[in-house]
Design a protein around this motif. Structure first.
Motif, PDB file in Angstrom:
ATOM      1  N   ILE A   1      35.804  15.613   7.191  1.00  0.00           N
ATOM      2  CA  ILE A   1      35.456  16.844   6.480  1.00  0.00           C
ATOM      3  C   ILE A   1      34.176  16.602   5.699  1.00  0.00           C
ATOM      4  CG2 ILE A   1      36.250  18.627   4.882  1.00  0.00           C
ATOM      5  CD1 ILE A   1      39.103  17.471   5.287  1.00  0.00           C
ATOM      6  N   LYS A   2      33.199  17.458   5.932  1.00  0.00           N
ATOM      7  CA  LYS A   2      31.929  17.334   5.210  1.00  0.00           C
ATOM      8  C   LYS A   2      32.115  17.691   3.739  1.00  0.00           C
ATOM      9  CE  LYS A   2      28.837  19.814   7.198  1.00  0.00           C
ATOM     10  NZ  LYS A   2      28.072  20.457   8.243  1.00  0.00           N
ATOM     11  N   ASP A   3      31.434  16.958   2.886  1.00  0.00           N
ATOM     12  CA  ASP A   3      31.363  17.257   1.446  1.00  0.00           C
ATOM     13  C   ASP A   3      32.684  17.115   0.690  1.00  0.00           C
ATOM     14  OD1 ASP A   3      28.690  17.971   1.977  1.00  0.00           O
ATOM     15  OD2 ASP A   3      29.301  20.032   2.415  1.00  0.00           O
ATOM     16  N   ILE A   4      33.683  16.490   1.300  1.00  0.00           N
ATOM     17  CA  ILE A   4      34.950  16.294   0.592  1.00  0.00           C
ATOM     18  C   ILE A   4      35.394  14.859   0.846  1.00  0.00           C
ATOM     19  CG2 ILE A   4      37.402  16.927   0.464  1.00  0.00           C
ATOM     20  CD1 ILE A   4      36.674  19.694   1.429  1.00  0.00           C
ATOM     21  N   ASP A   5      35.870  14.197  -0.181  1.00  0.00           N
ATOM     22  CA  ASP A   5      36.496  12.900   0.051  1.00  0.00           C
ATOM     23  C   ASP A   5      37.821  12.866  -0.699  1.00  0.00           C
ATOM     24  OD1 ASP A   5      36.144  12.043  -2.653  1.00  0.00           O
ATOM     25  OD2 ASP A   5      34.068  11.504  -2.181  1.00  0.00           O
ATOM     26  N   ASN A   6      38.589  11.809  -0.509  1.00  0.00           N
ATOM     27  CA  ASN A   6      39.922  11.817  -1.108  1.00  0.00           C
ATOM     28  C   ASN A   6      39.901  11.590  -2.617  1.00  0.00           C
ATOM     29  OD1 ASN A   6      39.124   9.260  -0.578  1.00  0.00           O
ATOM     30  ND2 ASN A   6      40.981   8.624   0.483  1.00  0.00           N
ATOM     31  N   ASN A   7      38.710  11.463  -3.199  1.00  0.00           N
ATOM     32  CA  ASN A   7      38.615  11.423  -4.664  1.00  0.00           C
ATOM     33  C   ASN A   7      38.429  12.814  -5.255  1.00  0.00           C
ATOM     34  OD1 ASN A   7      38.813   8.615  -4.698  1.00  0.00           O
ATOM     35  ND2 ASN A   7      36.631   8.418  -4.263  1.00  0.00           N
ATOM     36  N   SER A   8      38.114  13.778  -4.381  1.00  0.00           N
ATOM     37  CA  SER A   8      37.949  15.152  -4.862  1.00  0.00           C
ATOM     38  C   SER A   8      39.295  15.642  -5.381  1.00  0.00           C
ATOM     39  CB  SER A   8      37.490  16.062  -3.727  1.00  0.00           C
ATOM     40  OG  SER A   8      36.323  15.554  -3.129  1.00  0.00           O
ATOM     41  N   LYS A   9      39.252  16.439  -6.418  1.00  0.00           N
ATOM     42  CA  LYS A   9      40.512  16.927  -7.009  1.00  0.00           C
ATOM     43  C   LYS A   9      40.761  18.371  -6.566  1.00  0.00           C
ATOM     44  CE  LYS A   9      41.717  13.326  -9.354  1.00  0.00           C
ATOM     45  NZ  LYS A   9      42.098  12.435  -8.266  1.00  0.00           N
ATOM     46  N   PHE A  10      41.859  18.562  -5.878  1.00  0.00           N
ATOM     47  CA  PHE A  10      42.248  19.900  -5.420  1.00  0.00           C
ATOM     48  C   PHE A  10      43.734  20.076  -5.655  1.00  0.00           C
ATOM     49  CE2 PHE A  10      38.656  18.787  -2.625  1.00  0.00           C
ATOM     50  CZ  PHE A  10      37.829  19.864  -2.860  1.00  0.00           C
ATOM     51  N   ASP A  11      44.172  21.335  -5.672  1.00  0.00           N
ATOM     52  CA  ASP A  11      45.619  21.546  -5.732  1.00  0.00           C
ATOM     53  C   ASP A  11      46.135  21.818  -4.313  1.00  0.00           C
ATOM     54  OD1 ASP A  11      45.195  24.230  -5.085  1.00  0.00           O
ATOM     55  OD2 ASP A  11      45.516  24.957  -7.122  1.00  0.00           O
ATOM     56  N   ALA A  12      47.441  21.940  -4.197  1.00  0.00           N
ATOM     57  CA  ALA A  12      48.068  22.092  -2.881  1.00  0.00           C
ATOM     58  C   ALA A  12      47.488  23.269  -2.107  1.00  0.00           C
ATOM     59  CB  ALA A  12      49.579  22.249  -3.045  1.00  0.00           C
ATOM     60  N   ASN A  13      47.232  24.386  -2.790  1.00  0.00           N
ATOM     61  CA  ASN A  13      46.685  25.566  -2.097  1.00  0.00           C
ATOM     62  C   ASN A  13      45.296  25.276  -1.533  1.00  0.00           C
ATOM     63  OD1 ASN A  13      48.953  27.099  -2.644  1.00  0.00           O
ATOM     64  ND2 ASN A  13      48.137  27.807  -4.603  1.00  0.00           N
ATOM     65  N   ASP A  14      44.500  24.514  -2.303  1.00  0.00           N
ATOM     66  CA  ASP A  14      43.171  24.149  -1.815  1.00  0.00           C
ATOM     67  C   ASP A  14      43.290  23.317  -0.542  1.00  0.00           C
ATOM     68  OD1 ASP A  14      41.924  25.381  -3.989  1.00  0.00           O
ATOM     69  OD2 ASP A  14      42.012  23.559  -5.209  1.00  0.00           O
ATOM     70  N   TYR A  15      44.235  22.364  -0.544  1.00  0.00           N
ATOM     71  CA  TYR A  15      44.397  21.508   0.631  1.00  0.00           C
ATOM     72  C   TYR A  15      44.827  22.316   1.849  1.00  0.00           C
ATOM     73  CZ  TYR A  15      43.777  17.327  -2.205  1.00  0.00           C
ATOM     74  OH  TYR A  15      43.262  16.365  -3.020  1.00  0.00           O
ATOM     75  N   VAL A  16      45.668  23.326   1.636  1.00  0.00           N
ATOM     76  CA  VAL A  16      46.068  24.188   2.747  1.00  0.00           C
ATOM     77  C   VAL A  16      44.834  24.910   3.297  1.00  0.00           C
ATOM     78  CG1 VAL A  16      47.346  26.281   3.376  1.00  0.00           C
ATOM     79  CG2 VAL A  16      48.467  24.487   2.038  1.00  0.00           C
ATOM     80  N   THR A  17      44.003  25.427   2.402  1.00  0.00           N
ATOM     81  CA  THR A  17      42.780  26.119   2.823  1.00  0.00           C
ATOM     82  C   THR A  17      41.863  25.162   3.585  1.00  0.00           C
ATOM     83  OG1 THR A  17      42.962  27.546   0.891  1.00  0.00           O
ATOM     84  CG2 THR A  17      40.827  27.503   1.996  1.00  0.00           C
TER      85      THR A  17
END
Length: 152
Positions: free
Chosen positions: A75-91
């Motif tokens: 995924i471009k511009d995202i790494d596993n240090n980025s902070k997202f909530d569950a809904n963001d991850y679904v998106t």
């Protein structure tokens, strides 16, 4: 019946496999799953994307976060240090099905997230061992009964 809208079906005689067909993984997986002798429903998220509720249900069943389904290197511009909530991850999953990692296998009450096709074998080991064992015992019992019947 082919899609998984609503609650995910949990039938012991059917295996649901949620995967992305970007790789040979899905094709290999189908072969391994067919060896189980159960009905197989392959759900390719490039064609049928589970609903946010279903992703949540799967993550809950597996006791992991939805981010565990993602390969961030894809995924471009995202790494596993980025902070997202569950809904963001679904998106993120919906927008990047190719980043879906491995496959989710559902059979009856069992749910597994696998990232290697050989893990399928471990998943079914307990089942097939029990089936073989039980079938063997039944065969033995029926033979004994028949033998006794023949002698009497």
């Amino acid at each position: 019946m082919g899609d998984i809208m609503g609650v995910i079906s949990r039938d012991k005689n059917q295996i649901n496999c949620i995967y992305a067909n970007e790789s040979d993984f899905g094709k290999q997986l189908e072969g391994y799953l067919k060896a189980s002798g159960k009905d197989i429903l392959m759900i390719n998220i490039n064609e049928t994307m589970p609903t946010p509720t279903q992703w949540q249900e799967l993550a809950t069943d597996l006791n992991i976060g939805i981010d565990n389904f993602l390969d961030f290197s894809k995924i471009k511009d995202i790494d596993n240090n980025s902070k997202f909530d569950a809904n963001d991850y679904v998106t993120i999953l919906e927008n990047n099905p190719k980043a879906f990692q491995g496959a989710i296998i559902i059979n009856g009450e069992k749910t597994a997230h696998i990232t290697a096709v050989t893990e399928v074998l471990k998943y079914f080991e307990a089942d097939s061992a029990n089936i073989k064992h039980t079938a063997h015992n039944n065969a033995m019992d029926s033979n004994k009964t028949n033998d006794k019947d023949n002698f009497v």
